[in-house]
Enzyme design. Structure first.
Site, PDB file in Angstrom:
ATOM      1  N   ASP A   1       0.879  -1.549  -0.400  1.00  0.00           N
ATOM      2  CA  ASP A   1       0.291  -0.052  -0.011  1.00  0.00           C
ATOM      3  C   ASP A   1       0.971   1.027  -0.043  1.00  0.00           C
ATOM      4  O   ASP A   1       1.733   0.993   0.989  1.00  0.00           O
ATOM      5  CB  ASP A   1      -0.891  -0.411   1.176  1.00  0.00           C
ATOM      6  CG  ASP A   1      -1.769  -0.990   0.826  1.00  0.00           C
ATOM      7  OD1 ASP A   1      -2.450  -1.448   0.278  1.00  0.00           O
ATOM      8  OD2 ASP A   1      -2.132  -1.282   2.146  1.00  0.00           O
TER       9      ASP A   1
ATOM     10  N   ASP B   1     -13.697  -3.303  -2.020  1.00  0.00           N
ATOM     11  CA  ASP B   1     -13.388  -3.503  -0.902  1.00  0.00           C
ATOM     12  C   ASP B   1     -15.112  -3.564   0.422  1.00  0.00           C
ATOM     13  O   ASP B   1     -15.888  -2.600  -0.329  1.00  0.00           O
ATOM     14  CB  ASP B   1     -13.130  -1.976  -0.435  1.00  0.00           C
ATOM     15  CG  ASP B   1     -11.679  -1.628  -0.882  1.00  0.00           C
ATOM     16  OD1 ASP B   1     -11.079  -2.426  -0.786  1.00  0.00           O
ATOM     17  OD2 ASP B   1     -11.327   0.212  -1.023  1.00  0.00           O
TER      18      ASP B   1
END
Length: 253
Positions: free
Chosen positions: A11, A130
């Site tokens: 990330d 998500d």
């Protein structure tokens, strides 16, 4: 049975690897190029690079950084974050990515998934989902790095993106992300059983058992993890040894 894949995730924000809890409270976790090389050496099957603030900032993925990471890798490399057009996908693939991950843009413009899979092949197109639990057996899709609910049911959306031509789903539990308390096995199983394309489970790894559980009970095809690897709680090589000893087929690290 096909080998299960172990996939470290970088990330990235402002050029650095970061990790938080439930998409918040980000901490620095190193240089993305250095981390990529380490995971390659450890025997990772693939690597995922997510520019986590690109969609929020309404900018494209940092292509030059993607190119630098790609230069140290021989394993498949997926890039996501801020990808909104077929031209963005082309730029990232040209920089060295093997696949692209689309999340926010897929929800806002489902036709992009269809166009991209036709242009580049389904094997290049990963749709990231998500999801946060609403109630028993119901999860809602979020976009913009988990900040905006969409009203979409995660399982139904997974079926839809497969119909549109996605070749793979990257499924992250927002509730479990960064907690190190285990993946959302129920969510993963529901999505895996609803589609025929591979599902990568993400969010919640804290122990090797958590990975074993999501690959077996959750029926995931691959497990994504970040902080447990970045901070040395276990290694890709050690994890694969653990899985092999328990009968899970994995590629030799």
């Amino acid at each position: 049975m096909l080998a299960k894949r172990i996939i470290p995730c970088l990330d990235v924000k402002d050029g650095r690897v970061v990790k938080g809890i439930k998409f918040r409270n980000l901490r620095d976790a190193g240089d993305p190029v250095e981390q990529a090389a380490i995971y390659e050496e450890q025997g990772a099957d693939e690597l995922v690079f997510l520019d986590i603030s690109a969609s929020i900032d309404k900018r494209r993925t940092v292509v030059e950084l993607v190119r630098r990471v790609a230069e140290v890798l021989f394993i498949p490399f997926t890039v996501g974050g801020g990808i909104r057009t077929v031209e963005d996908i082309y730029s990232v693939l040209r920089a060295g990515a093997d696949k692209v991950s689309i999340n926010t843009a897929a929800v806002q413009s489902p036709k992009l998934v269809e166009e991209a899979s036709a242009e580049f092949g389904s094997q290049c197109i990963v749709v990231a989902i998500d999801a946060a639990r609403l109630e028993a057996e119901s999860w809602e899709v979020y976009i913009y790095s988990g900040t905006r609910p969409t009203g979409l049911n995660a399982v139904e959306w997974a079926r839809k993106v497969e119909e549109l031509g996605a070749g793979e789903i990257l499924l992250t539990s927002i509730d479990a992300d960064g907690t190190q308390r285990g993946y959302d096995v129920e969510l993963t199983r529901r999505v895996s059983e609803s589609v025929s394309i591979p599902v990568i489970a993400s969010g919640g790894a804290g122990t090797p058992f958590h990975v074993y559980q999501v690959l077996t009970e959750g029926r995931a095809d691959a497990a994504l993890m970040a902080s447990v690897l970045h901070y040395g709680m276990f290694t890709v090589r050690g994890l694969k040894k653990y899985l092999r000893e328990r009968g899970v087929p994995v590629r030799t690290a």
